[in-house]
Design a protein around this motif. Structure first.
Motif, PDB file in Angstrom:
ATOM      1  N   ASP A  91       0.829  -1.203   0.000  1.00  0.00           N
ATOM      2  CA  ASP A  91       0.000   0.000   0.000  1.00  0.00           C
ATOM      3  C   ASP A  91       0.866   1.257   0.000  1.00  0.00           C
ATOM      4  OD1 ASP A  91       0.534  -1.357   2.432  1.00  0.00           O
ATOM      5  OD2 ASP A  91      -0.798  -0.054   3.559  1.00  0.00           O
ATOM      6  N   HIS A 117      -0.677  -5.645  -1.688  1.00  0.00           N
ATOM      7  CA  HIS A 117      -0.784  -6.241  -0.352  1.00  0.00           C
ATOM      8  C   HIS A 117      -1.127  -5.088   0.593  1.00  0.00           C
ATOM      9  CE1 HIS A 117       2.127  -9.746  -1.470  1.00  0.00           C
ATOM     10  NE2 HIS A 117       1.758  -9.134  -2.573  1.00  0.00           N
ATOM     11  N   ASN A 119      -1.905  -3.841   3.774  1.00  0.00           N
ATOM     12  CA  ASN A 119      -1.978  -4.096   5.231  1.00  0.00           C
ATOM     13  C   ASN A 119      -2.216  -2.803   6.012  1.00  0.00           C
ATOM     14  OD1 ASN A 119       0.490  -2.958   4.823  1.00  0.00           O
ATOM     15  ND2 ASN A 119       1.694  -4.722   5.510  1.00  0.00           N
ATOM     16  N   ILE A 121      -0.514  -0.309   6.496  1.00  0.00           N
ATOM     17  CA  ILE A 121       0.618   0.081   7.361  1.00  0.00           C
ATOM     18  C   ILE A 121       1.919  -0.078   6.560  1.00  0.00           C
ATOM     19  CG2 ILE A 121       1.341  -2.151   8.384  1.00  0.00           C
ATOM     20  CD1 ILE A 121       0.403   0.880  10.514  1.00  0.00           C
ATOM     21  N   GLY A 123       4.920  -1.987   6.753  1.00  0.00           N
ATOM     22  CA  GLY A 123       5.413  -3.138   7.498  1.00  0.00           C
ATOM     23  C   GLY A 123       6.924  -3.127   7.636  1.00  0.00           C
TER      24      GLY A 123
HETATM   25 MG   LIG Z   1       1.965  -2.010   3.722  1.00  0.00          MG
END
Ligand SMILES: [Mg+2]
Ligand SMILES: Cc1ncc(C[n+]2csc(CCOP(=O)(O)OP(=O)(O)O)c2C)c(N)n1
Ligand code: SF4
Lengths: 287, 568
Positions: A91, A117, A119, A121, A123
């Motif tokens: 993202d 993908h 999420n 956030i 990661g």
């Molecule tokens: Mg992410």
């Protein structure tokens, strides 16, 4: 081919329980179903946890820069339109650092499949807000909670005229594999935004959080209606629809540019290019 | 009879100076002469004040002169603006009635450009063709040369447009014959066929011949001409020319295309080059060939969009984070631009590295007559694997050359992993210290050592026994050469570098160590080449002749600097 034929044996660096495993399985299942040999498939990624995925799949891989997966994928596809090109991105990678490329590659409409993908956030860099992080979400940087409004990928894609926009969930590998197969068979830019729990850094949007909200679109839903699709894409609260939200037939870049009527550019004989016809345009003869 | 003449056509943007300038260039070449033409224009579409200046000679001379023998003012403002640039005994042409200049005022030749246009072609806007015809006559050039050049310039336009332009030119030509003597040339030694080419055109032709199949860029002066030419020939030569959403996309697309096996190039100017730097580093890390041209313009930031400078030398030497091998070519002429663009493609692919071509507005957009026989390149070669590949193939296999066999994904029957992270021989992410060190050695030490053996030798002329040696790179080639020939009071030699990296340190040391006095000639404010020479050879030159007003060196500027000993 079977999904296992796409294993590489490269040790996987994701946290146990990470949603990326589900996406990886779905990708391998979809590639196996595509019937394409590994040498004819190219996975392109940027940088992030998501972007490590190509290393775990037995096919060609270009793992480029953070945010720049799409331009590299576009260049490769234009150079060799016979390659099956799939992008694995995060993202942050796709909607943040690479946001401009996201917008313009929807316009370009090359026949590529883009798996985000999502999420919600960052990661790999340990938990900062991403463009899709919900307002109020507290992180080490956004210590009073995120104040920016989240970017809404499917609404943006549909508004930009993307011809394929879908949402999957890493917790439902079989359904996700089906979406990837559909995205790959769609002619044109296919976006699949995948809800993916990050067990280490996103304690808000957990596996349970997503499971409680997601539901699958059934055959009564018509993805060809753009206005209805936009309304469906806006459903991103207590209920989150999974499936192909929007799909329409649209001329691809390959068709519009005439690339599809030529042999792939990479096949050209470059050893004997005759530039005499061009030189004539610059020539002046003394009379 | 003279054997050279400088003509300046001045006016507002939009008055068609470039069109008639190109027509005159072609007409003079077709009359067997050599031309050099530079453009001085503002970053605007209408208005302002621009000029197109041609130097026409019986022998090949390619540097601009400061003063013009004939100046044609297409608007009133140009009369006084350009009068100071008129050579002694020169002819300043103006339309007294149109510009409201008192008839009989001394200091200009009254030519009714606008009235003749209206009479002969029905509209004043054809006054530029009247000027073109006038100049044809004023230089004793046969009208048929102008006529065929006009036909060519307006090829594809409606027949009426062509005939009106010719009629306007003929009116100007006939008018000139009523004037006193025309300024004729010594017979041209040139003859035969010549190409009218600027640096951008030469680079485009070389890229096409070198098998470039993918060109992505974002428009930025003065690189846009290259993109236009590539695009003009895209269909004919099967090249994908893609306008990227920004320069970051442009370079990453080129890298993606190259990874897939298409020879790829991008070009830009300083600001866009700055945006490309992360991509440059990516090309180095993934060992993907790419050719990147920076057509320099005055900076920082947006600077002077349409003018010239050589201030990105340090930048090109260091652009991209981290340490890796690169080559930086600095052509001085369209002929060198042609040969070195070809070498750039070959070097990029052979060594799997980013290769830079540093041009500038002056080289990119000045037109010259170029002999076809001077456009040369060795046969194109490929350095990539396709088809059946050994099962244990590793994209980044370590060996003592630093160059791993490069299989093309999709064309080879193996799979290829390329990675911007530090990677193993297989192309997978690693954090291993020993692998890291080995990969750095491969990408940097081994490749640099091999590249250094192939650096273009500096070209040295008249260096022995010279009182002063000029040293330059890139577009100052011609002005140094001519200044060296024409400086009378001081014996002058020159050294030109057409490749600045890997730096030809041994050759430069040998050339400079016995020089009585050596100075660099640079279109920048820091004397970047002088500093580079000092860093790479330890030799501190006597100084630099610098110009950083956004304009190229003219011959007189350099000769004066030499004869007065003015250094910076
Ligand atoms: Mg992410
Ligand atoms: C130019 C650049 N800026 C910043 C980084 C640091 N960085 C690496 S990945 C990343 C964010 C990753 O987030 P996302 O794309 O969502 O991937 P995830 O790790 O969540 O899968 C950042 C900021 C980088 N590698 N390059
Ligand atoms: S940090 Fe989050 S996204 Fe990254 S591997 Fe761990 S769980 Fe997965």
């Amino acid at each position: 081919m079977n999904p296992e034929d796409f294993d590489t044996g490269d040790p996987i660096a994701w946290c146990p329980g990470c949603g990326n495993f589900g996406i990886l399985n779905a990708v391998k299942t979809a590639l196996a179903q595509s019937g394409r040999p590994p040498s004819q498939i190219l996975l392109v990624s940027g940088i992030g946890q998501a972007a490590k995925l190509p290393h775990y799949v037995n096919c060609n891989c270009f793992n480029g820069l953070h945010g720049r997966a799409l331009p590299a994928a576009a260049g490769a596809k234009i150079a060799n339109r016979e390659l099956t090109v799939v992008v694995a991105t995060g993202d942050g990678d796709c909607y943040g650092e690479g946001g401009n490329h996201f917008i313009h590659n929807i316009r370009r409409n090359l026949d590529i499949t883009v798996i985000v993908h999502d999420n919600q956030i960052y990661g790999l860099t340990k938990g900062q807000a991403s463009p899709t992080t919900d307002q109020g979400h507290i992180t080490k940087i956004q210590s009073a909670g995120v104040i920016l409004e989240p970017l809404r990928p499917l609404e943006l894609a549909i508004a930009m005229g993307a011809s394929f926009a879908a949402r999957g969930f890493s917790g439902d590998t079989e359904h996700l594999a089906g979406l990837i197969v559909k995205g790959m068979s769609h002619k044109g830019f296919a976006l699949i935004d995948v809800l993916q729990p990050c067990v280490s850094f996103n304690k808000v949007n957990t596996y349970q959080w997503y499971s409680k909200r997601v539901y699958k679109l059934d055959s009564s839903y018509n993805p060809a209606d753009r206005i209805a699709a936009f309304a469906k894409a806006c459903e991103l609260g207590d209920r989150i629809p999974l499936g192909v939200i929007y799909e329409t037939a649209k001329e691809t870049y390959e068709e519009k540019s005439g690339l599809d009527k030529r042999p792939p550019l990479v096949g050209a004989d470059i050893l004997n290019v005759d530039i005499n016809p061009a030189l004539k345009d610059f020539a002046v003869t003394a009379e | 009879m003279k054997n050279e003449l400088t003509i300046r056509i001045a006016g507002e943007a939009g008055q068609g100076m470039q069109t008639i300038g190109a027509v005159l260039c072609r007409a003079f070449i077709s009359a067997g002469l050599n031309v050099f033409a530079n453009q001085d224009y503002m970053s605007r579409i209408r208005g302002g004040n621009n000029f197109f200046q041609l130097r026409v000679c019986s022998k090949p001379v390619h540097a601009p002169r400061r003063r013009a023998d004939i100046i044609v003012a297409l608007d009133k403002a140009s009369v006084e603006l350009h009068r100071p640039a008129l050579a002694a005994g020169g002819l300043l042409v103006a339309d007294a009635k149109k510009y409201g200049l008192a008839a009989g005022t001394a200091g200009f030749a009254d030519v009714p450009l606008y009235a003749l246009a209206a009479q002969a072609a029905g509209a004043e806007l054809f006054m530029n063709s009247v000027a073109c015809g006038f100049l044809t006559g004023a230089t004793c050039t046969d009208f048929r040369h102008a006529e065929s050049a006009i036909r060519r310039a307006f090829e594809g336009k409606p027949a009426e447009i062509i005939s009106k332009n010719i009629a306007a030119a003929k009116a100007g030509y006939d008018f000139s014959l009523q004037q006193a003597d025309c300024r004729s040339f010594a017979p041209g030694a040139a003859g035969g066929e010549a190409l009218l080419l600027d640096g951008n055109g030469a680079m485009a032709l070389a890229a096409i011949k070198s098998g470039c199949k993918f060109y992505s860029a974002y428009p930025m002066s003065p690189s846009t001409g290259l993109m236009e030419t590539m695009s003009q020939y895209a269909e004919q030569f099967g090249i994908a020319v893609e306008q990227a959403e920004d320069e970051i996309a442009a370079v990453n697309m080129a890298i993606g295309a190259s990874f897939a096996g298409a020879r790829a190039m991008t070009a830009t100017s300083g600001g866009g080059f700055a945006l490309m730097t992360e991509g440059i580093s990516l090309a180095a890390m993934t060992e993907t060939p790419v050719v990147i041209a920076d057509m320099q313009r005055p900076a920082p930031a947006t600077g002077f969009p349409t003018r010239t400078e050589q201030a990105d030398l340090d930048f090109a030497l260091h652009a991209g984070h981290g340490e890796f091998a690169r080559a930086v070519f600095t052509p001085g002429t369209p002929e060198q631009a042609f040969a070195l663009t070809a070498k750039a493609f070959d070097t990029a692919e052979r060594y799997q590295i980013p290769v830079f071509i540093l041009s500038d507005q002056h080289l990119a957009e000045s037109y010259r007559s170029v002999r076809l026989s001077d456009l040369n390149m060795p046969p194109v070669k490929r350095y990539a694997l396709t088809g059946k590949i050994a099962p244990d193939y590793k994209r980044y296999a370590l060996n003592d050359t630093g160059i791993s066999p490069r299989a093309l994904p999709g064309l080879a029957d193996c799979v290829v992993y390329a990675d911007s992270d530090e990677h193993t021989e297989e192309g997978h992410i690693t954090e291993d210290a020993a692998v890291r060190a080995a990969m750095v050695r491969k990408r940097f030490h081994l490749k640099m050592a091999a590249l250094a053996r192939e650096t273009e030798k500096p070209q040295a002329v008249g260096v022995e026994n010279a009182d002063i040696v000029l040293v330059g790179f890139g577009s100052t080639y011609d002005v140094m050469r001519e200044a060296a020939e024409s400086a009378r009071t001081i014996k002058t030699g020159f050294i030109h570098l057409s490749q600045v990296w890997p730096f030809p340190a041994q050759e430069m040391e040998a050339l400079l160590k016995n020089a009585k006095k050596a100075v660099t000639v640079e279109n920048n404010a820091a004397g970047q080449l002088a500093r580079l020479i000092r860093r790479e050879t330890g030799i501190k030159l006597a100084g630099s002749i610098l110009k950083f007003d956004g304009r190229p060196f003219d011959l007189e500027y350099l000769v004066e600097a030499l004869e007065t000993g003015r250094l910076q």
